[in-house]
Design a protein around this motif. Sequence first.
Motif, PDB file in Angstrom:
ATOM      1  N   VAL A 108       4.036  -1.807   2.730  1.00  0.00           N
ATOM      2  CA  VAL A 108       5.486  -1.595   2.597  1.00  0.00           C
ATOM      3  C   VAL A 108       5.478  -0.422   1.268  1.00  0.00           C
ATOM      4  O   VAL A 108       5.196  -0.894   0.511  1.00  0.00           O
ATOM      5  N   LEU A 109       6.210   0.573   1.646  1.00  0.00           N
ATOM      6  CA  LEU A 109       6.337   1.664   0.635  1.00  0.00           C
ATOM      7  C   LEU A 109       8.021   1.486   0.015  1.00  0.00           C
ATOM      8  O   LEU A 109       8.826   1.439   0.814  1.00  0.00           O
ATOM      9  N   GLN A 110       7.945   1.754  -1.367  1.00  0.00           N
ATOM     10  CA  GLN A 110       9.111   1.496  -2.089  1.00  0.00           C
ATOM     11  C   GLN A 110       9.431   2.675  -2.799  1.00  0.00           C
ATOM     12  O   GLN A 110       8.486   3.026  -3.534  1.00  0.00           O
ATOM     13  N   LEU A 111      10.563   3.372  -2.484  1.00  0.00           N
ATOM     14  CA  LEU A 111      10.952   4.452  -3.477  1.00  0.00           C
ATOM     15  C   LEU A 111      12.246   3.983  -4.075  1.00  0.00           C
ATOM     16  O   LEU A 111      13.444   3.539  -3.573  1.00  0.00           O
ATOM     17  N   PHE A 170      11.310   9.789  -9.433  1.00  0.00           N
ATOM     18  CA  PHE A 170      11.052   8.834  -8.360  1.00  0.00           C
ATOM     19  C   PHE A 170      10.074   7.670  -8.711  1.00  0.00           C
ATOM     20  O   PHE A 170       9.097   8.079  -9.294  1.00  0.00           O
ATOM     21  N   LEU A 171      10.218   6.662  -8.398  1.00  0.00           N
ATOM     22  CA  LEU A 171       9.307   5.371  -8.511  1.00  0.00           C
ATOM     23  C   LEU A 171       8.685   5.156  -7.237  1.00  0.00           C
ATOM     24  O   LEU A 171       9.471   4.905  -6.476  1.00  0.00           O
ATOM     25  N   LEU A 172       7.359   4.912  -7.165  1.00  0.00           N
ATOM     26  CA  LEU A 172       6.838   4.868  -5.815  1.00  0.00           C
ATOM     27  C   LEU A 172       6.086   3.572  -5.945  1.00  0.00           C
ATOM     28  O   LEU A 172       5.167   3.478  -7.181  1.00  0.00           O
ATOM     29  N   ARG A 173       6.219   2.537  -5.184  1.00  0.00           N
ATOM     30  CA  ARG A 173       5.285   1.329  -5.213  1.00  0.00           C
ATOM     31  C   ARG A 173       4.965   1.176  -3.653  1.00  0.00           C
ATOM     32  O   ARG A 173       5.874   1.414  -2.839  1.00  0.00           O
ATOM     33  N   ILE A 174       3.784   0.609  -3.633  1.00  0.00           N
ATOM     34  CA  ILE A 174       3.319   0.131  -2.266  1.00  0.00           C
ATOM     35  C   ILE A 174       2.807  -1.219  -2.317  1.00  0.00           C
ATOM     36  O   ILE A 174       2.173  -1.549  -3.196  1.00  0.00           O
ATOM     37  N   TYR A 175       3.375  -1.983  -1.420  1.00  0.00           N
ATOM     38  CA  TYR A 175       2.912  -3.439  -1.364  1.00  0.00           C
ATOM     39  C   TYR A 175       2.333  -3.701  -0.003  1.00  0.00           C
ATOM     40  O   TYR A 175       2.337  -3.150   1.001  1.00  0.00           O
TER      41      TYR A 175
END
Length: 451
Positions: free
Chosen positions: A136-139, A72-77
């Motif tokens: 904003v959470l991106q998976l 999983f790639l986790l990014r938070i903006y």
Amino acid sequence: MNSTIFLLFLIIFNLFALWLLAIIIGDKIDRRLVHESDRLKSTIEISGDSLVFISATEIMEPDFKDSTEHPFLLRIYNTRSDLIYESLNHNYFSRLETEIPDSLSKSILLSTESEGSTYRLMLDTINDRNGNVRAVLQLAVFESDIDETREEFLRMNLLVLPFFILLIFILSIFLAKRTYRPLEQIILVAASISASNIKNRVSYDAEPEDILGRLRDTINDLFERLDLQINQISQFTDNASHQLMNPLTAVKSELEYILKKRELPPQQLETIAMVAAQTDKMIEIIRSLLIISRSHKNLITSKAVVSFSKVLNDYIKTSYPGLKFAVENDIYIKGTEEYVRIVAENLIENAIKYSHNDSGGVKVTLIKKGLFAELSVADNGMGIPDSDKEHIFERFYRSKDAEKMGIRGFGLGLSLVKTIVTLAGGTITIEDNKPSGSVFVARFPVIILGD
């Protein structure tokens, strides 16, 4: 036709299965993304303007650190779309670039492609207690599962489909043979039907209301009607011949009496002699018709065995003293002396009519070949054209050459021969006699005495 439809159905089914598998796997990926998003959001706490992970255990799992089987790639903006956190395995997703919508109020799922790789993304909002969007959470995951499954399915089809096609082909042949077996039986029975063999019927298991059952019953009804018609025609011919034979016999007797007395002038006697000759011809025609109408009854029911050799030998010596012949001894066939004489008489008379030097150009041979007695009558006449050979055994058929040459006949003799030979289980053929003429060859099944 059925196999083609089945094969087409199989291809459509495979395409449908491939599409359905893609949907199922895609749904499974989406559910994993939703599950991970909910789990991660439960570990994030908003403190002022900061986001704090209550437990680092969740984001330190192998799927967020390394390139596992399903990473999983986790990014938070933040709300200004600035990246404030990225999972440790982001290098494996370095090609993935995402535009964050300006106003995101709820989670969204979408697919995107970047530099040859396909990804499934989930964008979800992180809200404070008042419901305000704070981040904003991106998976993201690779959609390789779908591609790999599709490729595996295609590989499996390439391996299995030829066997399916072969199986369908074999089943089609089997079903076709099973389907056409009743039709083959109908063809065989129909081919065996003749005036002397009209009792055969089509018999195979089928329900009366089934299409094959209806076909069977219709064919059998047709044979029943044919049997009835043939019997009626035979009965009519028999009755009519009898009714004609009696007065003609009486007329012949009176004419012979007048000719014997010779009390009339010569001119009248000549006319009466001509009438007597024509009466003899009429009697001969009726006699032939009677034999034809009765022959199938007599031959089929008769168990008589006749010495073909003796009857033929005696008949030729008595009726045609100068005829060349060779008869093998001790040949027996089913039938009667009368039928043997009829066959011999008509074939020999026919050969003499068409020979250049009467009986001198005719040769009769009787030999045994295997299980058959072979009677051949050869002449050195003009021969028979191929166009006439097809019709020569038909009743009342007369070739144009015979009529031009003035050769008399009624076209019944060879038809009568064909009837007797066929009903005795034999065959008759015409061959060319080199250098000129024809050879009639009649073959009869041999009866072995003592069997």
